[in-house]
Design a protein around this motif. Structure first.
Motif, mmCIF file in Angstrom:
data_model
loop_
_atom_site.group_PDB
_atom_site.id
_atom_site.type_symbol
_atom_site.label_atom_id
_atom_site.label_comp_id
_atom_site.label_asym_id
_atom_site.label_seq_id
_atom_site.Cartn_x
_atom_site.Cartn_y
_atom_site.Cartn_z
ATOM 1 N N LEU A 235 0.830 -1.193 0.000
ATOM 2 C CA LEU A 235 0.000 0.000 0.000
ATOM 3 C C LEU A 235 0.868 1.248 0.000
ATOM 4 C CD1 LEU A 235 -2.677 -0.927 2.714
ATOM 5 C CD2 LEU A 235 -2.835 -1.234 0.234
ATOM 6 N N ARG A 236 0.383 2.279 -0.673
ATOM 7 C CA ARG A 236 1.024 3.596 -0.633
ATOM 8 C C ARG A 236 0.280 4.455 0.374
ATOM 9 N NH1 ARG A 236 -0.098 8.224 -3.658
ATOM 10 N NH2 ARG A 236 -1.401 6.973 -5.059
ATOM 11 N N LYS A 237 0.985 4.977 1.345
ATOM 12 C CA LYS A 237 0.355 5.796 2.371
ATOM 13 C C LYS A 237 -0.088 7.126 1.793
ATOM 14 C CE LYS A 237 1.125 8.208 6.741
ATOM 15 N NZ LYS A 237 2.055 8.519 7.844
ATOM 16 N N LEU A 238 -1.319 7.538 2.146
ATOM 17 C CA LEU A 238 -1.858 8.817 1.712
ATOM 18 C C LEU A 238 -2.021 9.799 2.869
ATOM 19 C CD1 LEU A 238 -4.657 7.612 -0.742
ATOM 20 C CD2 LEU A 238 -2.302 8.257 -1.294
ATOM 21 N N ALA A 239 -2.276 9.292 4.083
ATOM 22 C CA ALA A 239 -2.536 10.171 5.216
ATOM 23 C C ALA A 239 -2.264 9.443 6.520
ATOM 24 C CB ALA A 239 -3.978 10.677 5.185
ATOM 25 N N ASP A 240 -2.053 10.226 7.583
ATOM 26 C CA ASP A 240 -1.899 9.660 8.917
ATOM 27 C C ASP A 240 -3.231 9.095 9.420
ATOM 28 O OD1 ASP A 240 0.765 10.263 9.079
ATOM 29 O OD2 ASP A 240 0.523 12.018 10.369
ATOM 30 N N LEU A 241 -3.151 8.249 10.442
ATOM 31 C CA LEU A 241 -4.355 7.684 11.039
ATOM 32 C C LEU A 241 -5.087 8.734 11.873
ATOM 33 C CD1 LEU A 241 -3.075 4.248 12.419
ATOM 34 C CD2 LEU A 241 -4.010 4.734 10.153
ATOM 35 N N PRO A 242 -6.407 8.785 11.771
ATOM 36 C CA PRO A 242 -7.161 9.634 12.699
ATOM 37 C C PRO A 242 -7.189 8.979 14.079
ATOM 38 C CG PRO A 242 -8.657 8.400 11.307
ATOM 39 C CD PRO A 242 -7.268 8.117 10.797
ATOM 40 N N PRO A 243 -7.424 9.748 15.145
ATOM 41 C CA PRO A 243 -7.420 9.172 16.499
ATOM 42 C C PRO A 243 -8.417 8.043 16.690
ATOM 43 C CG PRO A 243 -7.337 11.569 16.596
ATOM 44 C CD PRO A 243 -7.597 11.208 15.166
#
Length: 257
Positions: A235-243
């Motif tokens: 997978l290519r990361k697009l964004a950080d995890l939300p809380p």
């Protein structure tokens, strides 16, 4: 996980696996790849080729979650440029002697860190351009590893931040083995008559918990499918995890179960 959603996810991954580049690692389809060639690395040849390609497509530090015999650690070290540090986490030291000797060579010793610790704890002040997840394959285990390390995955030198997950997709890695187990298949068919949930006669050779977490990363727009081979999904990361990511994923898992 909803069956329709997971099947659509798998289909999209399969459509994205073709490559027009000419590297040797893109020619794994020329070979017969199944579990008989796994060896110390415990991967199919096509899976290892994709892992190699993913490392070469990134920059920055590398994190490995789950080391076992350290076959995959050797591949990471061989694929990565010598200025890239590799941090490998496992809850025990079980490296095979030949792998340990390779990693102790002068060109590897200073940059390969074999950590014995809980992978669910973040590594403070470290950032990674590539993460390989192959540790606890249960749903909760994979979720905990992603929560601990996903936000430390960042682009480096304008290369994409990638995360590879082993045993994430259904495949035929063990089809050769199960196809000849006639008595076992007979008993599975017999027991299926009394089961509410049917068990396949030929094992799909993947871990549903890994796929569930990956599916949610994509569904929530946090990652996009980069490539896959057999059970290996990148997978290519697009964004950080939300809380609230863990809570959302657990609710989706319960509704699918």
């Amino acid at each position: 996980m909803r069956r329709g959603a997971s099947q659509a996810f798998i289909a999209k991954v399969e459509n994205a696996t073709q490559s027009e580049s000419g590297g040797f690692e893109d020619l794994a389809w020329l070979f017969a790849c199944d579990s008989r060639n796994r060896g110390l690395i415990r991967q199919g040849f096509d899976e290892a080729a994709l892992l190699w390609k993913a490392v070469r497509s990134t920059s920055g530090n590398i994190l490995e979650i789950g080391r076992n015999l350290a076959g995959s650690t050797v591949l990471l070290a061989a694929a990565a440029e010598h200025d890239r540090a590799i941090y490998s986490i496992d809850n025990r030291s079980n490296e095979q002697r030949a792998c340990k000797d390779y990693l102790a060579r002068p060109e590897n010793k200073a940059r390969v860190h074999l950590l014995v610790k809980d992978s669910r704890a973040p590594l403070p002040d470290l950032r990674f351009g590539f993460v390989f997840v192959d540790g606890d394959h249960t749903f909760e285990g994979v979720l905990a590893d992603v929560v601990a390390h996903w936000n430390a995955l960042q682009s480096s030198d304008q290369e994409p931040p990638l995360a590879a997950f082993h045993d994430a997709l259904p495949n035929d890695n063990f089809k050769w083995r199960d196809a000849d187990r006639r008595w076992k298949r007979f008993w599975i068919r017999l027991k299926n008559k009394f089961r509410q949930e049917q068990k396949p006669e030929i094992g799909p050779a993947y871990e549903p918990g890994v796929l569930k977490v990956c599916d949610e990363l994509v569904r929530q727009g946090l990652a996009a499918k980069w490539n896959s081979a057999a059970s290996m999904l990148v997978l290519r990361k697009l964004a950080d995890l939300p809380p609230d990511f863990p809570a959302i994923v657990r609710r989706a898992n319960l509704s699918a179960g």
